[in-house]
Design a protein around this motif. Structure first.
Motif, mmCIF file in Angstrom:
data_model
loop_
_atom_site.group_PDB
_atom_site.id
_atom_site.type_symbol
_atom_site.label_atom_id
_atom_site.label_comp_id
_atom_site.label_asym_id
_atom_site.label_seq_id
_atom_site.Cartn_x
_atom_site.Cartn_y
_atom_site.Cartn_z
ATOM 1 N N SER A 1 -3.998 27.190 -32.206
ATOM 2 C CA SER A 1 -5.047 27.981 -31.578
ATOM 3 C C SER A 1 -4.533 29.275 -30.952
ATOM 4 C CB SER A 1 -5.764 27.148 -30.512
ATOM 5 O OG SER A 1 -6.694 27.950 -29.819
ATOM 6 N N LYS A 2 -4.864 30.399 -31.571
ATOM 7 C CA LYS A 2 -4.526 31.691 -30.988
ATOM 8 C C LYS A 2 -5.314 31.917 -29.704
ATOM 9 C CE LYS A 2 -4.270 36.637 -32.082
ATOM 10 N NZ LYS A 2 -4.511 37.671 -33.113
ATOM 11 N N GLY A 3 -6.574 31.457 -29.675
ATOM 12 C CA GLY A 3 -7.394 31.589 -28.484
ATOM 13 C C GLY A 3 -6.771 30.909 -27.285
ATOM 14 N N LEU A 4 -6.231 29.694 -27.496
ATOM 15 C CA LEU A 4 -5.592 28.962 -26.403
ATOM 16 C C LEU A 4 -4.336 29.689 -25.933
ATOM 17 C CD1 LEU A 4 -5.403 26.473 -24.577
ATOM 18 C CD2 LEU A 4 -4.186 25.295 -26.430
ATOM 19 N N LYS A 5 -3.535 30.179 -26.884
ATOM 20 C CA LYS A 5 -2.325 30.902 -26.508
ATOM 21 C C LYS A 5 -2.651 32.121 -25.636
ATOM 22 C CE LYS A 5 -0.512 30.925 -30.726
ATOM 23 N NZ LYS A 5 0.396 31.153 -31.887
ATOM 24 N N LEU A 6 -3.626 32.916 -26.067
ATOM 25 C CA LEU A 6 -3.977 34.114 -25.317
ATOM 26 C C LEU A 6 -4.555 33.768 -23.950
ATOM 27 C CD1 LEU A 6 -5.565 36.290 -28.167
ATOM 28 C CD2 LEU A 6 -3.272 36.478 -27.185
ATOM 29 N N PHE A 7 -5.362 32.710 -23.893
ATOM 30 C CA PHE A 7 -5.946 32.260 -22.627
ATOM 31 C C PHE A 7 -4.858 31.849 -21.641
ATOM 32 C CE2 PHE A 7 -7.496 28.658 -20.064
ATOM 33 C CZ PHE A 7 -8.512 29.281 -19.358
ATOM 34 N N LEU A 8 -3.863 31.087 -22.120
ATOM 35 C CA LEU A 8 -2.811 30.603 -21.232
ATOM 36 C C LEU A 8 -1.875 31.732 -20.812
ATOM 37 C CD1 LEU A 8 -2.003 27.128 -22.840
ATOM 38 C CD2 LEU A 8 -3.422 27.643 -20.838
ATOM 39 N N GLY B 1 -1.431 33.498 -16.126
ATOM 40 C CA GLY B 1 -0.346 33.697 -15.176
ATOM 41 C C GLY B 1 0.253 32.408 -14.656
ATOM 42 N N ALA B 2 -0.011 31.296 -15.345
ATOM 43 C CA ALA B 2 0.469 29.983 -14.895
ATOM 44 C C ALA B 2 1.979 29.851 -15.029
ATOM 45 C CB ALA B 2 -0.217 28.878 -15.695
ATOM 46 N N THR B 3 2.550 29.023 -14.166
ATOM 47 C CA THR B 3 3.953 28.620 -14.314
ATOM 48 C C THR B 3 4.064 27.719 -15.535
ATOM 49 O OG1 THR B 3 4.288 28.721 -11.931
ATOM 50 C CG2 THR B 3 5.849 27.377 -13.181
ATOM 51 N N HIS B 4 5.193 27.794 -16.243
ATOM 52 C CA HIS B 4 5.363 27.052 -17.499
ATOM 53 C C HIS B 4 6.668 26.264 -17.452
ATOM 54 C CE1 HIS B 4 6.294 27.388 -22.122
ATOM 55 N NE2 HIS B 4 5.920 26.161 -21.773
ATOM 56 N N TRP B 5 6.562 24.964 -17.720
ATOM 57 C CA TRP B 5 7.738 24.117 -17.919
ATOM 58 C C TRP B 5 7.764 23.673 -19.377
ATOM 59 C CZ3 TRP B 5 7.410 19.992 -13.386
ATOM 60 C CH2 TRP B 5 7.499 20.654 -12.148
ATOM 61 N N HIS B 6 8.924 23.759 -20.009
ATOM 62 C CA HIS B 6 9.053 23.265 -21.389
ATOM 63 C C HIS B 6 10.022 22.092 -21.413
ATOM 64 C CE1 HIS B 6 8.738 23.359 -25.726
ATOM 65 N NE2 HIS B 6 10.047 23.265 -25.803
ATOM 66 N N ILE B 7 9.606 21.025 -22.098
ATOM 67 C CA ILE B 7 10.416 19.799 -22.200
ATOM 68 C C ILE B 7 11.112 19.780 -23.556
ATOM 69 C CG2 ILE B 7 10.403 17.282 -21.941
ATOM 70 C CD1 ILE B 7 9.155 18.878 -19.571
ATOM 71 N N SER B 8 12.437 19.649 -23.553
ATOM 72 C CA SER B 8 13.202 19.606 -24.802
ATOM 73 C C SER B 8 14.447 18.768 -24.575
ATOM 74 C CB SER B 8 13.593 21.030 -25.231
ATOM 75 O OG SER B 8 14.325 21.026 -26.428
ATOM 76 N N GLN C 1 4.555 33.098 -21.547
ATOM 77 C CA GLN C 1 5.052 34.201 -20.718
ATOM 78 C C GLN C 1 5.087 33.843 -19.235
ATOM 79 O OE1 GLN C 1 2.332 37.307 -22.226
ATOM 80 N NE2 GLN C 1 4.115 38.228 -23.223
ATOM 81 N N GLY C 2 5.463 32.582 -18.960
ATOM 82 C CA GLY C 2 5.579 32.177 -17.558
ATOM 83 C C GLY C 2 6.642 31.110 -17.372
ATOM 84 N N LEU C 3 7.627 31.051 -18.295
ATOM 85 C CA LEU C 3 8.610 29.961 -18.279
ATOM 86 C C LEU C 3 9.447 29.994 -16.996
ATOM 87 C CD1 LEU C 3 9.719 27.633 -20.067
ATOM 88 C CD2 LEU C 3 11.499 29.218 -20.826
ATOM 89 N N SER C 4 9.490 28.859 -16.299
ATOM 90 C CA SER C 4 10.314 28.766 -15.090
ATOM 91 C C SER C 4 11.298 27.604 -15.152
ATOM 92 C CB SER C 4 9.432 28.610 -13.852
ATOM 93 O OG SER C 4 8.805 27.344 -13.828
#
Length: 561
Positions: free
Chosen positions: A289-296, A300-307, A318-321
């Motif tokens: 979903s491009k719409g979801l990506k642009l919305f998120l 300006g939300a903080t972003h955590w990625h699990i790997s 654009q908010g990876l912390s």
């Protein structure tokens, strides 16, 4: 002449668990071809078109979750692997790519089938190795053994991916009639021992306190294979009001609790700040979903990625912390035990919007004119639970995602690493080589005809079912504001064509049916998944302009919900 280190390469590959190889014909690769073909523990197939061969191997490795070998001759053959190599790199699929080459002194000397092959795949492989070109010194043999071990270990290590070995070969390289290939048993074989990545007690304490500070948490899984344990954990998180879980079809993690109609309602809620998360937790790879990506991104939300491991840090929103190096199952198991914060109202807001669209959706779609959108819905109802569904890029994967289906009993596969249309058929064919279950490919006409050489081989695929959505054009360009408004739309963007898959089906011995109306499609689907001795192809005809009108009409009616 027998080149023993080439036989050793194959023997080491077999010792390290490689069972499958896709070979493409050529002369310079003869020592490799013969060694793989004659090894008793490796199953070889021949695919003449190297571009297709690479996607076939990728489709196999995707399902087997272990490297599949690719072997080709020197020159442009290696370049034809390129699209699949890039796709495998971004989908994190292990491949062992072996290219035969001319000796170094003959590069750029107008010698036949000779190009610059060292590091030919650039940064789209995890590693590139160049084999020794002669073995008069024992150290050269030791080096060849080491390269083979390192390459296979690298392909398997997280994140998995393609690895390239380039092998310069000098003539003579065909064995004499009386020469036998020797696959030694005592070859050096070293493995990588993987550590278990879990959160420490201190990490859990700190992350738990951080989670409690957020009032609007959203979990966004990216593309990955199905995982029942993670699906249940995510379902429980949303049920308990701890996080809104938004799942695209390719995440393979949708449950009865997750948000699946986001593509439909995001355009109508994007100005409402109450829908914006303050923490995004992602894992897996890309979303549709491009719409979801642009919305998120705009939130300006903080972003955590699990790997689980690796230095790759995708800052998609654009908010990876935080990059949290732990398995998703371990992380969400920990999250489920954290005392609830204040996300309940946020979760309910997303849930209510999703339910409103879900209740209205089937009524709107069933009353719409017949076209690709309705066809994909009817097909989705008939796909067997024990099967794999492959979706081509452009509209096929988007239509299926719009359906908002939950708790799907089958795996969904799509080449979303690079999101190209070039290897959809071949990837599905590779999948059929790994399973006796039904493999369904839903594809547009452009993607289908582009990759027609996927079927140019001598192997039977009775479990393959293909649905071609033929609107005689690249219909997605009518839905993009830029090209849709141009007078050159039909000639230079849609690239209209008049082909029918019926002739291809006859050429390759596929059972063929077609449909232009819903009643014809329903009738064809009634027997489509019955067992047969040959693949089946169902061609659904529609009009590109009408399909665009139907999609816009459905969206407009759902907006009222």
């Amino acid at each position: 002449m027998v080149i023993q280190p080439i036989n050793d390469l194959v023997a080491i590959a077999a010792k390290k668990g490689i069972k499958e190889a896709i070979l493409s014909p050529g002369s310079r690769c003869a020592p490799l071809t013969l060694a793989f073909a004659r090894h008793p523990d490796i199953h070889c197939r021949t695919i003449s078109d190297e571009r297709s061969a690479a996607f076939v191997a990728m489709g196999m490795a995707q399902q087997l979750e272990k490297p599949v070998v690719l072997v080709c001759t020197s020159g442009s053959a290696a370049l034809n692997y390129g699209p699949a190599v890039a796709e495998a790199y971004y989908q994190q699929i292990p491949l062992l790519i072996i290219t035969a080459d001319r000796p170094k002194e003959w590069i750029d000397q107008w010698d036949g089938q000779t190009i610059r092959q060292e590091e030919i795949y650039g940064k789209h492989v995890k590693g590139s190795f160049n084999f020794p070109d002669e073995f008069s010194n024992e150290d050269k043999v030791w080096h060849a053994h080491r390269i083979t071990n390192e390459a296979i270990n690298l392909a398997n290590s997280y994140p998995a991916g393609p690895v390239h070995i380039n092998i310069p070969l000098r003539e003579p390289f065909y064995p004499k009639r009386e020469e036998m290939l020797d696959f030694k048993k005592d070859l050096p074989c070293f493995e990588t021992v993987k550590g278990n990545s879990t959160l420490s007690a201190d990490d859990e304490l700190k992350l738990g306190e951080s989670l409690k500070k957020f009032k609007k948490i959203m979990v966004v899984p990216g593309q990955q294979k199905p995982n029942r344990a993670i699906r249940e954990l995510l379902g429980k998180l949303q049920e308990d009001g701890k996080a809104a879980v938004v799942t695209d079809a390719i995440s393979n993690l949708s449950s009865s609790n997750s948000i699946t109609f986001h593509d439909t309602f995001i355009p109508h809620i994007k100005e409402d700040k109450d829908f914006e998360p303050d923490l995004i937790i992602s894992f897996g790879k890309s979303i549709i979903s491009k719409g979801l990506k642009l919305f998120l991104r705009a939130s300006g939300a903080t972003h955590w990625h699990i790997s689980p491991a690796g230095a790759y840090s995708p800052d998609t929103y654009q908010g990876l912390s935080k990059l949290i190096q732990v398995s998703p199952k371990s992380f969400f198991g920990f999250f489920s035990k954290v005392e609830p914060g204040h996300s309940q109202a946020f979760v309910q807001k997303w849930k209510r919007e999703d339910e409103k669209i879900g209740k209205r959706f089937m009524e709107v779609l069933s009353s719409a004119r017949f076209g690709e959108y309705q066809a994909v819905h009817l097909i989705g109802e008939k796909i067997p639970s024990e099967s794999r569904l492959h979706l081509s890029n452009s509209m096929a994967v988007r239509y299926f995602n719009f359906l908002g289906l939950k708790n799907l009993p089958f795996e969904i596969v799509c080449n979303r690493g690079t999101s190209g249309i070039d290897g959809s058929n071949s990837t599905a064919v590779g999948c059929t080589f790994t399973t006796k279950d039904a493999v369904t490919l839903i594809t547009g006409d452009m993607a289908f005809f582009y990759d027609r050489n996927a079927f140019w081989h001598n192997y039977n695929m009775p479990n393959l079912r293909i649905i071609v959505l033929n609107n005689h054009a690249g219909g997605i360009f009518r839905l993009i504001d830029g090209p849709a408004a141009q007078p050159e739309l039909e000639e230079f963007f849609e690239t209209k064509q008049a082909l029918s898959a019926e002739h291809l089906a006859k050429e390759f011995g596929f059972a063929y049916q077609s449909a232009s109306h819903s009643y014809e499609l329903r009738a064809a689907l009634d027997s489509f998944y019955n067992k047969s001795m040959e693949p089946k192809l169902l061609e659904v005809f529609s009009d590109s302009k009408t399909n665009a009108e139907i999609l816009q009409s459905v969206k407009a009616q759902l907006k009222g919900a």
